[in-house]
Design an enzyme around this catalytic site. Structure first.
Site, PDB file in Angstrom:
ATOM      1  N   ARG A   1       0.833  -1.210   0.000  1.00  0.00           N
ATOM      2  CA  ARG A   1       0.000   0.000   0.000  1.00  0.00           C
ATOM      3  C   ARG A   1       0.866   1.258   0.000  1.00  0.00           C
ATOM      4  NH1 ARG A   1      -2.046  -3.804  -0.926  1.00  0.00           N
ATOM      5  NH2 ARG A   1      -3.957  -4.739  -0.140  1.00  0.00           N
TER       6      ARG A   1
ATOM      7  N   SER B   1     -11.048   0.200   3.326  1.00  0.00           N
ATOM      8  CA  SER B   1     -10.189  -0.161   4.450  1.00  0.00           C
ATOM      9  C   SER B   1      -9.450   1.078   4.943  1.00  0.00           C
ATOM     10  CB  SER B   1      -9.190  -1.236   4.029  1.00  0.00           C
ATOM     11  OG  SER B   1      -9.869  -2.396   3.589  1.00  0.00           O
TER      12      SER B   1
ATOM     13  N   GLU C   1      -4.501   3.814   5.807  1.00  0.00           N
ATOM     14  CA  GLU C   1      -4.299   3.582   4.381  1.00  0.00           C
ATOM     15  C   GLU C   1      -4.857   4.727   3.557  1.00  0.00           C
ATOM     16  OE1 GLU C   1      -5.900   0.381   1.059  1.00  0.00           O
ATOM     17  OE2 GLU C   1      -5.475  -0.322   3.088  1.00  0.00           O
TER      18      GLU C   1
END
Length: 335
Positions: free
Chosen positions: A146, A223, A319
């Site tokens: 990520r 998320s 994130e």
């Protein structure tokens, strides 16, 4: 995620030339795509440029693979569906991920054992200072979990205008079915013996829809936290206390554990504080039920970080891309 904050002018750009013109006449703009992974945590006077550069071109082809260039403004899931319609494999596990293609390398999007790093060939960017277009190889993008150079050294320095993907033709593609609940879902679909890329996509879509709220119905940015990577020694200690703690191999010294599981076991799945909370089916997803100030979401994220750290001694990091002064208060790690 939808919040009740204001910005300056919103400018849609549909070509590289329009992007050049917008950058040339706009001071310090914020660049977004769909905004599905962005949280405005405060009002801002900065203008917002929405990257809507659209194209899809096949640039080369062999018996085994095909290279396609896709505009940064193209919808990611629509691009996956196009690949499936052409019987091209490589991104079927990334079905139903919200957002546009330009965000894919920035986040190094991933799901169910696949990352865009597995198929990315290059990224076209526009330098915000010189307004020159540059093509960067996948190695130059420095993709990690990520993460990418676009979130570090090149943050606010370049704008992604397009990506090139290397997709596999039928007979030259290895399916990835062992991550998460894909195998179980394929069995329930009665196609586990010889699944196709379309079967994998259908399974992933069904799993995601069963676990994750539709952002059009319940505002969220997917998320919120990354799955933390810890040492195998740390994992062994935790596994003695929590034998059901899931893990995924990273390398010989590290494993990845699900942030959603950690939040859930901290007693926070379905937790609600006013107009914000964690989703009742997936604790990793922060949602809003009204039009909250973004700082309320930051406060909730802080609380979740503290609860998880207090119970597991693991620091979880966001994130999502945080914009606005209130975002500076989010604790990215704990000592």
């Amino acid at each position: 995620m939808r919040t009740s904050h204001r910005c300056g002018e919103i400018i849609d750009v549909r070509s590289v030339e329009e992007l050049r013109e917008a950058l040339d006449r706009t001071e310090d703009p914020i660049i977004i795509g769909d905004g599905s992974n962005v949280l405005f945590a405060a009002d801002t006077d900065r203008s917002v440029i929405r990257n809507s550069i659209l194209y899809l071109n096949i640039v080369s082809e062999t018996d085994e693979e095909l290279v396609v260039e896709v505009g940064a403004g193209n919808d990611w899931h629509e691009t996956v569906l196009w690949a499936l319609s052409q019987n091209l494999g490589g991104i079927e596990n990334l079905s139903l991920i919200p957002g546009r293609c330009g965000a894919a390398p920035m986040q190094n999007i991933g799901a169910y054992g696949v990352e865009i790093a597995d198929v990315l060939l290059s990224v076209d960017v526009l330098d915000r200072s010189s307004l020159r277009q540059i093509t960067m190889s996948v190695e130059e993008c420095e993709l990690g979990y990520r993460d990418s150079i676009f979130k570090r050294e090149l943050q606010d320095q370049v704008v992604i205008t397009g990506i090139a993907l290397r997709l596999s033709k039928a007979g030259y593609h290895t399916l990835k079915t062992t991550y998460g609940a894909i195998e179980v879902k394929l069995e329930s679909m009665r196609c586990s013996l010889e699944p196709t890329i379309n079967d994998i996509s259908e399974a992933v879509i069904a799993i995601r829809r069963s676990k994750l709220p539709d952002p059009k119905e319940i505002p969220n940015c997917g998320s919120f936290f990354k799955n933390p990577i810890i040492s195998k020694e740390e994992f062994s200690i935790l596994a003695e206390r929590y034998p059901d703690l899931p893990s995924y191999h990273v390398d010989q010294d590290h494993v990845k554990v699900p942030a959603g599981w950690l939040i859930d076991r901290s007693g926070l799945r379905g937790y609600r504080r006013g107009d914000v909370g964690t989703h009742e089916r997936q604790a990793l997803v922060l949602v809003n039920y009204g039009e909250p100030d973004g700082s309320r979401i930051i406060e909730l994220a802080n609380y979740i970080q503290e609860k998880v750290f207090d119970q597991f001694r693991i620091a979880i990091e966001p994130e999502v891309n945080l914009i606005g002064s209130a975002s500076m208060h989010l604790k990215l790690s704990r000592p």
